[in-house]
Every structure is written in structure tokens, then in C-alpha cells.
Design a protein around this motif. Structure first.
Motif, mmCIF file in Angstrom:
data_model
loop_
_atom_site.group_PDB
_atom_site.id
_atom_site.type_symbol
_atom_site.label_atom_id
_atom_site.label_comp_id
_atom_site.label_asym_id
_atom_site.label_seq_id
_atom_site.Cartn_x
_atom_site.Cartn_y
_atom_site.Cartn_z
ATOM 1 N N LYS A 65 -19.534 39.835 -4.783
ATOM 2 C CA LYS A 65 -18.509 39.506 -5.772
ATOM 3 C C LYS A 65 -17.149 39.773 -5.155
ATOM 4 O O LYS A 65 -17.009 40.666 -4.321
ATOM 5 C CB LYS A 65 -18.676 40.363 -7.030
ATOM 6 N N PRO A 66 -16.155 38.995 -5.543
ATOM 7 C CA PRO A 66 -14.801 39.285 -5.051
ATOM 8 C C PRO A 66 -14.366 40.681 -5.492
ATOM 9 O O PRO A 66 -14.994 41.293 -6.349
ATOM 10 C CB PRO A 66 -13.939 38.224 -5.733
ATOM 11 N N ARG A 110 -13.841 23.996 -19.452
ATOM 12 C CA ARG A 110 -14.608 23.506 -18.295
ATOM 13 C C ARG A 110 -15.852 24.353 -18.023
ATOM 14 O O ARG A 110 -16.899 23.840 -17.670
ATOM 15 C CB ARG A 110 -13.710 23.489 -17.046
ATOM 16 N N ILE A 111 -15.731 25.665 -18.214
ATOM 17 C CA ILE A 111 -16.878 26.540 -17.930
ATOM 18 C C ILE A 111 -17.711 26.835 -19.178
ATOM 19 O O ILE A 111 -18.677 27.589 -19.112
ATOM 20 C CB ILE A 111 -16.440 27.852 -17.238
ATOM 21 N N TRP A 168 -20.387 33.804 -12.648
ATOM 22 C CA TRP A 168 -19.852 33.867 -11.282
ATOM 23 C C TRP A 168 -20.350 32.657 -10.485
ATOM 24 O O TRP A 168 -19.575 31.977 -9.817
ATOM 25 C CB TRP A 168 -20.316 35.141 -10.574
ATOM 26 N N LYS A 169 -21.641 32.410 -10.548
ATOM 27 C CA LYS A 169 -22.225 31.308 -9.776
ATOM 28 C C LYS A 169 -21.679 29.960 -10.224
ATOM 29 O O LYS A 169 -21.396 29.092 -9.392
ATOM 30 C CB LYS A 169 -23.752 31.318 -9.912
ATOM 31 N N LEU A 193 -15.842 25.418 -7.758
ATOM 32 C CA LEU A 193 -14.891 25.495 -6.641
ATOM 33 C C LEU A 193 -15.426 24.790 -5.401
ATOM 34 O O LEU A 193 -14.667 24.135 -4.685
ATOM 35 C CB LEU A 193 -14.563 26.960 -6.343
ATOM 36 N N LYS A 194 -16.719 24.899 -5.134
ATOM 37 C CA LYS A 194 -17.317 24.190 -3.998
ATOM 38 C C LYS A 194 -17.196 22.691 -4.179
ATOM 39 O O LYS A 194 -16.919 21.960 -3.224
ATOM 40 C CB LYS A 194 -18.792 24.569 -3.839
#
Length: 71
Positions: free
Chosen positions: A4-5, A29-30, A57-58, A64-65
Motif C-alpha cells: 500500500k502507498p 467512478r469508483i 485499493w485494487k 490508474l493502469k
């Protein structure tokens, strides 16, 4: 176990900035409510802070990917 960041707050702010989304747009969006996103963005010492679960998180990482692949 995935890494995790450093801070959840920093991760989310960077994601919103990268995606050029407002809090409302990002929450939509999420699939989260604005209130839930706001709680995730609070400092961890705040009484209203809530930890994101691993699936969140995933999911954000996958978004982002996808953004990286388009650029």
C-alpha cells in the motif's frame, strides 16, 4: 500481500489528480458515496477516518493502469 502507498489520503488525492476528477466524479467512478470518499480522505488520526478495504485499493489501481495504457 500487496503493498500500500504510504498514506491512503495521498494515494486517493494522487489518483483524483491523475484522472483529473473532482471528489464527486471520482466517488461516482469508483462506486462510492461522496461521504465515504471524504472519510477515506481524512487524516488517519481523525475520528471520522475509515480504512479502504483491499478491493477498493485494487480497483483504484486498475483504473490508474487503464489510464496509463491510454496515454
Amino acid at each position: 500481500m500487496s503493498e500500500k502507498p504510504i498514506a491512503q489520503q495521498e494515494f486517493l488525492r494522487n489518483a483524483m489528480m491523475t484522472l483529473d476528477m473532482t471528489r464527486d466524479a471520482f466517488a461516482d467512478r469508483i462506486g462510492a458515496t461522496r461521504r465515504r470518499l471524504d472519510n477515506w480522505l481524512l487524516p488517519s488520526e481523525s475520528s471520522g477516518f475509515r480504512e479502504m478495504d483491499e478491493m477498493a485499493w485494487k480497483f483504484v489501481r486498475e483504473i490508474l493502469k487503464g489510464k496509463e495504457k491510454k496515454t
